[in-house]
Design a protein around this motif. Structure first.
Motif, PDB file in Angstrom:
ATOM      1  N   LYS A  47       3.270   3.668   6.231  1.00  0.00           N
ATOM      2  CA  LYS A  47       2.795   2.291   6.056  1.00  0.00           C
ATOM      3  C   LYS A  47       3.411   1.341   7.071  1.00  0.00           C
TER       4      LYS A  47
ATOM      5  N   PHE B  94       0.838  -1.193   0.000  1.00  0.00           N
ATOM      6  CA  PHE B  94       0.000   0.000   0.000  1.00  0.00           C
ATOM      7  C   PHE B  94       0.875   1.245   0.000  1.00  0.00           C
TER       8      PHE B  94
ATOM      9  N   GLU C  63     -10.696   3.087   2.438  1.00  0.00           N
ATOM     10  CA  GLU C  63     -10.895   1.936   1.556  1.00  0.00           C
ATOM     11  C   GLU C  63      -9.666   1.035   1.563  1.00  0.00           C
ATOM     12  N   ALA C  64      -8.494   1.647   1.480  1.00  0.00           N
ATOM     13  CA  ALA C  64      -7.258   0.869   1.466  1.00  0.00           C
ATOM     14  C   ALA C  64      -7.105   0.068   2.754  1.00  0.00           C
TER      15      ALA C  64
ATOM     16  N   ILE D 119      -1.358  -1.446  -4.287  1.00  0.00           N
ATOM     17  CA  ILE D 119      -2.358  -0.371  -4.263  1.00  0.00           C
ATOM     18  C   ILE D 119      -1.695   0.979  -4.014  1.00  0.00           C
ATOM     19  N   GLY D 120      -1.960   1.920  -4.897  1.00  0.00           N
ATOM     20  CA  GLY D 120      -1.457   3.273  -4.710  1.00  0.00           C
ATOM     21  C   GLY D 120      -0.739   3.839  -5.912  1.00  0.00           C
TER      22      GLY D 120
END
Length: 405
Positions: free
Chosen positions: A323, A228, A294-295, A261-262
């Motif tokens: 993160k 992420f 959402e992530a 994701i990202g």
């Protein structure tokens, strides 16, 4: 003796942008300071793509509570189209367009901050910022206001000679230095260690309170990996190519899926093509940037979370990624590169499973272990979630206030 209230003028000079880690970190820090501080917080921020910062908080960070600030976001006047045309016409021949625009822009910023501080001169006793240029510009205020103190939060060391000279000069005039890792001590001017606090980034309480997927609950035989965040920093790969290469070395019978994701538009195209070239399009999915809430829900459904940072000076000594703390609070198995700055938080083999950065074969072995021996690793998630409790934003705010003496 009565405690002096800390009235803090907090300056965030970069445009506020919910896509940027520095904006997220700043908003959490200011909110936590407003909860922990008995004095006032005056927040100066620059409107970026968001209408105002309170709306940004409501839209993207609904778990903020008790934000009571005395300041307001300041919209810096932008150059009009006519202004830009005049500058372009005048400067094109001199090849100074960018320079002139930068001078105009910075002058607007510094004059606005200076005027706001002057208005609040009888109330503010601390200035707090991540920018040494802001402090450098505001140092003359100390001539007139002897009780004004300066605090800076370090996230990187300048690379150019001019910036390093001004950085050293500024730090010598700061009353306290906060740095996200201990390694900044090797770069700051001598004699400043007495006013130095290691201040890693933090995590929102919601990551703990919503951890409804307990570690080890996933009975699926298909192991779910997740990464992420942005796939590059300043246009440089963050270890994602190594990660994809490592997955390509796994046994074809290994059952796994990977979510990255990202990504921005360029990253989607570049890394998507690389995944295709490696024949992993059915295993690895690259997803654009999405809202943090959402992530986080997707991260809850992952078994293993990935931090494949490469080896360079920034990642070795200065990185304190959001993160990292979010992964810890989620209580998942973490795979990380062995870098000194990361191992300050995750000591080797204690809270995560790690590998030497750049060693694709070793990374592939670690990933294989996560797939085939997952049950042996779930205790790491339990331990790292407990450790994450040390790194909430409120605890970080307390360290800031304790440093302001």
């Amino acid at each position: 003796m009565q405690e002096t209230l800390k009235n803090i003028f907090f300056v965030h000079s970069a445009p506020l942008n919910s896509y940027k880690a520095n904006t997220i970190q700043t908003l959490h820090t200011v909110a936590a300071l407003s909860r922990q501080n008995r004095g006032k917080i005056f927040f100066w921020g620059r409107a970026g793509r968001e209408k105002n910062w309170l709306e940004l908080v409501a839209d993207h960070h609904p778990y903020f509570e008790n934000i009571v600030l005395e300041g307001q976001i300041v919209k810096i006047p932008e150059m009009t189209r006519a202004d830009r045309s005049k500058f372009a016409a005048f400067a094109q021949r001199l090849r100074l367009s960018f320079l002139l625009e930068t001078i105009y822009f910075l002058t607007q910023i510094y004059m606005d901050i200076f005027s706001k501080l002057f208005e609040l001169r009888r109330e503010v006793n601390w200035i707090y910022t991540r920018s040494h240029y802001i402090i450098l510009a505001l140092l003359p205020l100390k001539i007139f206001f002897k009780k004004l103190s300066y605090a800076i939060e370090l996230h990187d060391v300048p690379s150019s000679r001019f910036s390093k000279i001004t950085w050293d000069f500024t730090l010598q005039h700061c009353d306290h230095i906060f740095a996200v890792t201990s390694f900044f001590k090797d770069y700051i001017p001598e004699g400043l260690s007495h006013a130095y606090t290691v201040l890693p980034d933090g995590v929102d309480e919601c990551y703990f309170s919503e951890a409804f997927n307990l570690v080890g609950d996933n009975k699926s035989t298909v192991r779910q990996f997740g990464y992420f965040g942005r796939l590059t920093t300043y246009g440089k790969d963050k270890g994602i190519f190594d990660l994809i290469n490592a997955f390509s070395l796994l046994d074809p019978n290994d059952e796994f899926s990977v979510l990255l994701i990202g990504a921005n538009t360029d990253e989607l195209r570049e890394y998507g093509a690389f995944v295709e070239a490696k024949g992993l399009h059915d295993k690895i999915e690259i997803i654009p940037f999405m809202a943090a809430n959402e992530a986080r829900m997707i991260a809850h459904r992952c078994d293993v979370l990935l931090m494949p940072h490469p080896r360079n000076r920034f990642f070795e000594h200065f990185v304190s990624p959001l993160k990292l703390f979010e992964y810890m609070a989620l209580g998942k198995v973490i795979v990380n590169a062995r870098l000194p700055a990361i191992e300050e938080i995750l000591p080797r083999d204690k809270f995560s499973i790690s590998y030497e950065p750049g060693n694709i074969g070793q990374l592939a072995d670690v990933l294989s272990k996560c797939i085939n021996n997952y049950s042996e690793l779930t205790h790491l998630g339990v331990c790292v979630m407990r450790e994450a409790r040390k790194y909430t934003w409120d605890q970080r705010a307390v360290k800031i206030l304790n440093g302001m003496i």
